[in-house]
Design a protein around this motif. Structure first.
Motif, PDB file in Angstrom:
ATOM      1  N   ALA A 157      -6.733  59.176  -7.795  1.00 43.36           N
ATOM      2  CA  ALA A 157      -7.168  59.113  -9.186  1.00 43.36           C
ATOM      3  C   ALA A 157      -6.073  59.651 -10.091  1.00 43.36           C
ATOM      4  O   ALA A 157      -5.204  60.419  -9.658  1.00 43.36           O
ATOM      5  CB  ALA A 157      -8.455  59.910  -9.389  1.00 43.36           C
ATOM      6  N   ILE A 158      -6.147  59.238 -11.356  1.00 46.72           N
ATOM      7  CA  ILE A 158      -5.145  59.653 -12.332  1.00 46.72           C
ATOM      8  C   ILE A 158      -5.821  59.837 -13.679  1.00 46.72           C
ATOM      9  O   ILE A 158      -6.700  59.056 -14.057  1.00 46.72           O
ATOM     10  CB  ILE A 158      -4.003  58.607 -12.398  1.00 46.72           C
ATOM     11  CG1 ILE A 158      -2.854  59.098 -13.270  1.00 46.72           C
ATOM     12  CG2 ILE A 158      -4.524  57.242 -12.861  1.00 46.72           C
ATOM     13  CD1 ILE A 158      -1.581  58.251 -13.107  1.00 46.72           C
ATOM     14  N   THR A 159      -5.426  60.888 -14.388  1.00 40.33           N
ATOM     15  CA  THR A 159      -6.008  61.116 -15.702  1.00 40.33           C
ATOM     16  C   THR A 159      -5.491  60.094 -16.712  1.00 40.33           C
ATOM     17  O   THR A 159      -4.506  59.392 -16.465  1.00 40.33           O
ATOM     18  CB  THR A 159      -5.695  62.533 -16.185  1.00 40.33           C
ATOM     19  OG1 THR A 159      -4.288  62.770 -16.077  1.00 40.33           O
ATOM     20  CG2 THR A 159      -6.461  63.564 -15.370  1.00 40.33           C
ATOM     21  N   ASN A 210      -7.907  54.941 -22.739  1.00 35.06           N
ATOM     22  CA  ASN A 210      -9.204  55.541 -23.017  1.00 35.06           C
ATOM     23  C   ASN A 210      -9.903  56.059 -21.763  1.00 35.06           C
ATOM     24  O   ASN A 210     -10.954  56.687 -21.862  1.00 35.06           O
ATOM     25  CB  ASN A 210     -10.125  54.503 -23.673  1.00 35.06           C
ATOM     26  CG  ASN A 210      -9.734  54.225 -25.103  1.00 35.06           C
ATOM     27  OD1 ASN A 210      -9.896  55.055 -25.990  1.00 35.06           O
ATOM     28  ND2 ASN A 210      -9.191  53.045 -25.337  1.00 35.06           N
ATOM     29  N   TYR A 211      -9.326  55.778 -20.589  1.00 34.50           N
ATOM     30  CA  TYR A 211     -10.033  56.012 -19.338  1.00 34.50           C
ATOM     31  C   TYR A 211      -9.217  56.792 -18.322  1.00 34.50           C
ATOM     32  O   TYR A 211      -8.007  56.597 -18.192  1.00 34.50           O
ATOM     33  CB  TYR A 211     -10.405  54.675 -18.707  1.00 34.50           C
ATOM     34  CG  TYR A 211     -11.231  53.801 -19.620  1.00 34.50           C
ATOM     35  CD1 TYR A 211     -10.621  52.843 -20.413  1.00 34.50           C
ATOM     36  CD2 TYR A 211     -12.607  53.949 -19.681  1.00 34.50           C
ATOM     37  CE1 TYR A 211     -11.372  52.042 -21.256  1.00 34.50           C
ATOM     38  CE2 TYR A 211     -13.368  53.151 -20.522  1.00 34.50           C
ATOM     39  CZ  TYR A 211     -12.745  52.195 -21.309  1.00 34.50           C
ATOM     40  OH  TYR A 211     -13.495  51.415 -22.140  1.00 34.50           O
ATOM     41  N   THR A 266     -13.282  55.284 -15.718  1.00 29.05           N
ATOM     42  CA  THR A 266     -14.387  56.062 -16.236  1.00 29.05           C
ATOM     43  C   THR A 266     -14.022  56.658 -17.583  1.00 29.05           C
ATOM     44  O   THR A 266     -12.864  57.052 -17.803  1.00 29.05           O
ATOM     45  CB  THR A 266     -14.794  57.180 -15.268  1.00 29.05           C
ATOM     46  OG1 THR A 266     -15.874  57.928 -15.834  1.00 29.05           O
ATOM     47  CG2 THR A 266     -13.626  58.127 -14.998  1.00 29.05           C
ATOM     48  N   SER A 267     -15.006  56.752 -18.455  1.00 26.30           N
ATOM     49  CA  SER A 267     -14.802  57.399 -19.748  1.00 26.30           C
ATOM     50  C   SER A 267     -15.151  58.883 -19.683  1.00 26.30           C
ATOM     51  O   SER A 267     -14.994  59.596 -20.674  1.00 26.30           O
ATOM     52  CB  SER A 267     -15.634  56.702 -20.824  1.00 26.30           C
ATOM     53  OG  SER A 267     -17.006  56.696 -20.460  1.00 26.30           O
ATOM     54  N   VAL A 304     -14.249  47.529 -20.830  1.00 24.90           N
ATOM     55  CA  VAL A 304     -12.935  47.199 -20.295  1.00 24.90           C
ATOM     56  C   VAL A 304     -13.132  46.362 -19.032  1.00 24.90           C
ATOM     57  O   VAL A 304     -14.066  46.582 -18.270  1.00 24.90           O
ATOM     58  CB  VAL A 304     -12.127  48.478 -20.011  1.00 24.90           C
ATOM     59  CG1 VAL A 304     -12.743  49.306 -18.903  1.00 24.90           C
ATOM     60  CG2 VAL A 304     -10.679  48.117 -19.670  1.00 24.90           C
ATOM     61  N   GLN A 305     -12.267  45.376 -18.856  1.00 27.56           N
ATOM     62  CA  GLN A 305     -12.276  44.578 -17.622  1.00 27.56           C
ATOM     63  C   GLN A 305     -11.049  44.949 -16.797  1.00 27.56           C
ATOM     64  O   GLN A 305      -9.980  45.189 -17.349  1.00 27.56           O
ATOM     65  CB  GLN A 305     -12.222  43.083 -17.946  1.00 27.56           C
ATOM     66  CG  GLN A 305     -13.485  42.546 -18.620  1.00 27.56           C
ATOM     67  CD  GLN A 305     -13.510  42.855 -20.103  1.00 27.56           C
ATOM     68  OE1 GLN A 305     -12.511  42.671 -20.802  1.00 27.56           O
ATOM     69  NE2 GLN A 305     -14.648  43.333 -20.590  1.00 27.56           N
TER      70      GLN A 305
END
Length: 124
Positions: free
Chosen positions: A49-51, A30-31, A98-99, A1-2
């Protein structure tokens, strides 16, 4: 992903600003994603941050109650609404993805993908 961060600028103390982070190449859903910032001469630090589904959000103490992180997966975009800006918020703001699931959201080493950064300058 960019990732492409945008929305920075020069504002006065007390003003608001909204940053955006557009994802491409793979669906943002996905992230888990986050914002970090780096002030001149300082380490890059966690901001928020966020899920992946927006169900949970996390904030660093200095920005709690002033910043709001959100995302719109239909637009593949994450946001950071910044209110009541202070001079100490001056920094380059980076978005990251992040994955990893169930991750330590404030550890920058766990983020695999980074945007190029957008500069926020708050004058007092």
């Amino acid at each position: 992903v960019q990732l492409q961060a945008s929305g920075g600028g020069l504002v006065q103390a007390g003003d608001s600003l909204r940053l955006s982070c557009a994802a491409s190449g793979r669906a943002a859903s996905n992230y888990n994603m986050a914002w970090f910032r780096q002030a001149p001469g300082k380490e890059r630090e966690f901001v928020a941050a966020i899920t992946w589904n927006g169900g949970s959000t996390y904030y660093a103490d200095p920005v709690k109650g002033r910043f709001i992180i959100s995302r719109d997966n239909a637009k593949n975009t994450m946001y950071l609404q910044m209110d009541s800006l202070k001079s100490e918020d001056t920094a380059v703001y980076y978005c990251a993805a992040t994955s990893y699931g169930n991750w330590n959201y404030n550890l920058k080493s766990l983020y695999e993908y980074w945007g190029q950064g957008t500069l926020v300058t708050v004058s007092s």
